[in-house]
Design a protein around this motif. Sequence first.
Motif, short mmCIF file in Angstrom:
data_model
loop_
_atom_site.label_atom_id
_atom_site.label_comp_id
_atom_site.label_asym_id
_atom_site.label_seq_id
_atom_site.Cartn_x
_atom_site.Cartn_y
_atom_site.Cartn_z
N ASN A 63 0.81 -1.22 0.00
CA ASN A 63 0.00 0.00 0.00
C ASN A 63 0.84 1.27 0.00
OD1 ASN A 63 -2.12 -1.70 0.14
ND2 ASN A 63 -2.42 -1.47 2.34
N ILE A 82 1.58 4.54 -8.68
CA ILE A 82 1.53 3.37 -9.57
C ILE A 82 1.15 3.81 -10.98
CG2 ILE A 82 0.35 1.20 -10.06
CD1 ILE A 82 -0.18 0.99 -7.03
N SER A 92 -3.89 -5.84 -8.05
CA SER A 92 -4.89 -4.95 -8.65
C SER A 92 -5.71 -5.71 -9.68
CB SER A 92 -4.22 -3.77 -9.35
OG SER A 92 -3.23 -3.21 -8.56
N VAL A 133 1.86 -5.54 -6.51
CA VAL A 133 0.82 -4.52 -6.62
C VAL A 133 0.06 -4.68 -7.94
CG1 VAL A 133 0.43 -2.06 -6.91
CG2 VAL A 133 1.95 -2.87 -5.13
#
Lengths: 577, 577
Positions: free
Chosen positions: B129, B136, B287, B283
């Motif tokens: 996070n 990102i 996602s 990440v």
Amino acid sequence: MPSFGRYLPILDWGRRYDRQALANDLIAALIVTIMLIPQSLAYALLAGLPPEAGIYASIAPILLYAIFGTSRALAVGPVAVVSLLTATAVGQVAEQGTAGYAVAALTLALLSGGFLMLMGLLRLGFLANFLSHPVIAGFITASGILIATSQLKHILGVGAHGHTLPEMLVSILAHLNETNWITLFIGGAATAFLFWVRKNLRPALGRLGTPALLADFLTKAGPVAAVVTTTVAVWAFGLADRGVNIVGSVPQSLPPLTMPGLSSELLGALLLPAILISIIGFVESVSVAQTLAAKKRQRIDPDQELIGLGAANLGAAFTGGYPVTGGFARSVVNFDAGAETPAAGAFTALGLAIAAVALTPLVHYLPNATLAATIIVAVLGLVDLSILKKTWGYSRADFVAVVTTILFTLGMGVEVGVASGVALSVLLHLYKTSRPHVAEVGLVPGTQHFRNVNRHKVHTCPELVTLRVDESLYFVNARFLEDLVQKRVTEGCAIRNVVLMFSAVNEVDYSALESLEAINHRLRDMGVGLHLSEVKGPVMDRLRRSHLVDDLNGRIFLSQYDAWEALARSNVPRAAE
Amino acid sequence: MPSFGRYLPILDWGRRYDRQALANDLIAALIVTIMLIPQSLAYALLAGLPPEAGIYASIAPILLYAIFGTSRALAVGPVAVVSLLTATAVGQVAEQGTAGYAVAALTLALLSGGFLMLMGLLRLGFLANFLSHPVIAGFITASGILIATSQLKHILGVGAHGHTLPEMLVSILAHLNETNWITLFIGGAATAFLFWVRKNLRPALGRLGTPALLADFLTKAGPVAAVVTTTVAVWAFGLADRGVNIVGSVPQSLPPLTMPGLSSELLGALLLPAILISIIGFVESVSVAQTLAAKKRQRIDPDQELIGLGAANLGAAFTGGYPVTGGFARSVVNFDAGAETPAAGAFTALGLAIAAVALTPLVHYLPNATLAATIIVAVLGLVDLSILKKTWGYSRADFVAVVTTILFTLGMGVEVGVASGVALSVLLHLYKTSRPHVAEVGLVPGTQHFRNVNRHKVHTCPELVTLRVDESLYFVNARFLEDLVQKRVTEGCAIRNVVLMFSAVNEVDYSALESLEAINHRLRDMGVGLHLSEVKGPVMDRLRRSHLVDDLNGRIFLSQYDAWEALARSNVPRAAE
């Protein structure tokens, strides 16, 4: 001239100066001057500089602070921690005892002064807050231990070195066989005497019925007594020829005009240490100034303090000094002795200037061991391990920060120590906010107040879930809320509405906005309403700039009670359908 | 076996597997396999590895993820951004084309797998996070531009190098005169064709009445068509002899058993890049997995995902691959093609294994320019500058974070880009919390609700100041509150009580506790009461461990309304005395 006066506090107190204030300031200045003469010599020794540098560093800086500073009682000059930091920083670019070393110390003061000045003009005083109280406490304690250890070599009369506790101890042990017994006797006796003065003289004088002011004066003059006695002893018995290290010749002069080194290499190497020294010096100084100001219901302006300390350091850079800041011991003495205005500082500067011209020949035979004793007794007052117990009881995160700062400062030096303390504090804070507390709340009977269902007896409604998010929503915890709402809603089967109570949400950044949009989208797909309540003004202002408010699968309520009225009551009958 | 099943999600879906699911999974696997063959070769080229490494990296990792991962649709293998990061990291320790380069890529996969596994076992998924959405988005966009630019040399048929945009552009310009026109023609035509397929083929087929599944299949097979056409052309016209770079011999084999390099030097050099690759890969993967899971009302477990991806990377390390993660494009294709369970991934692995054994001789004459075209068309889909506009409208801090990430990634490389984006996000957050919003609140008429006096029409009482502190109190803002309360109380002359409304205070750390104690002390000296209201459970639990609660110069009220009832009304009559 309020705007001009903001940068020149002297205009404020100067026009109201009277005879009574003058008398009080003169007495305070006398006491402080007597205390500062040995202390200045000692801290110069700690910084690795010739003794006069300590005196010079106390003259121009005091005057400049008197003009630009906001504290009435702060006494600016060399202090223990900053002297240690100076020795560490300058030792990396020059050899102690060389001319380059003294020039580098001037450069460090110049950079530090410039940085403080810049921070003040940009009003960046808040940056000092990144040093948390536990980190400062741990750092000061560890520095006290480091400084005291660094002086052992002077007490033993051996050559030793090192910037960390293990390095110092190993080096001292390696040189232990070279101990000069006369030096050890002088140093040991001086240390014992100064400890006794510090702890026992005042009460003893009190029992003898000595007037308070005189008792105070005698106590403060303890170091002077030690200096005079040991100097006379060295001179009378010719101990300098028997291996006792002495201060030696000190130029008999007012502070000289000096030019700091300005080579880009030197500036580059000293920039980071200068920033560190500035911040630590500023924090120490502001803490002292705030404490003393509060006692007289005065306020200090941290941003103006930066300018005052910046000016003081620039002054030190051009008058043969080294980095300075507001010292705790000297300021308290100044305050207790009744200093009313910064003029007391000016008179102290005058006293020290007289000492620089008239008294310096007298310290020729002063043994370094006595100065080391002065330092040891002074800094052991900084060592306060009670912070460990206090933070352990209150917050483990703070405890970890203290322990880390102490261990890293002792084991890897002052710079690594502070940096790791600050970094760890920030990381622990981010970690805590990454898993925020979220309470499911209900109505406290007979009120319009909502509290945690697990802690209070409250009314709830099975169709309505109200989650009070106890943290600002930002990237570190954005995904957390997504998961949490998803989990809570898939658990309860009859849920028709979810209210996110935003009373504790102080920010919703872009990452969190996207998470809220995702939550809104998912709840809509599941036929569940999403509502917000008690959204604060600044947060609402921001949300209005997004699509969330328009697309929200529900409403935004001013208060949680409004949300309850609208959603809980209207749903209760429907539950019976 | 819930506890065992937690680490082996395959036990959950495996026992419910049926014929229908099998059929769906087989079709999805076929489509994904056809798409993956050219893509795997292309990404290996991007990573600087021999083409077969891309195929190998798609076989064992897919199987391992199918066993340990929680997403039903995620397709694991080489992806563009991770390939770029691999090229950057491995390029620092070995020369492209050497055996050491391939071994270092295995080591990178090993470290990455180990790190992901460790994070999963320690349940540290939340660390991801720290990459905010804007960082990102900025990073992916900048990486897309970097990757597309890095492929220009293959389209032009020149030798060029560089890890940043300026380096690449300068290098390409310097070699522009060496352009191979046949290569440029092949590359240009392939790029144009693939863009056309991507944008126009699907609608064109729709207009021709082609069934949806077939249209889908034809669209996905576009890269295969480009590969076949250009390979045949190179072979038929002997273009390899005229300077067109081709893939060359690819070993015809199942993934080999390989051993990563384990020298401490190599491990040390690759550790930080491996951590970066792991976090970015994680990440990206999470996602994608969350997006796809949400579409089917499923949930993924981020910590278990770490274990799944860790296992996949360990698999890649020992079977001739390089770091892998869940890819966006392939996962979406897999999902859209109807994959029901991770078994679809296993079938894809089987298809690729067949390809590795049977089809590799056929790609001998495949020109690198075609692979470059595949990459360019794929990654330009990643470039999305709309994040700039979105964050500009919503939050300047987020905008600054995006811009910084993009510029630093393009100008100084991927590692510096991500690091600076993360560091800046954290600093901006700390800056915002260092000067919290504090609202003076009053009672909203007819309710028990309190709001900002400057935004709402509310009742107030001159003797009672209620400040709602809109931030957790911790070291960064501890001193701020001290100053603020002091200022507010010295301004108003008739103030008898100050209430700090703690509804938005989610933490009081040790520094803030000391500040509260200082405030309490000062207000007591001034004869002003200090009260707290709406202190949350967790904060109250902590405060009870301190002396503040006992020493408080006032009371702690459950709700602000209770405080108002007790302090405002009782004071009003007294004001008339």
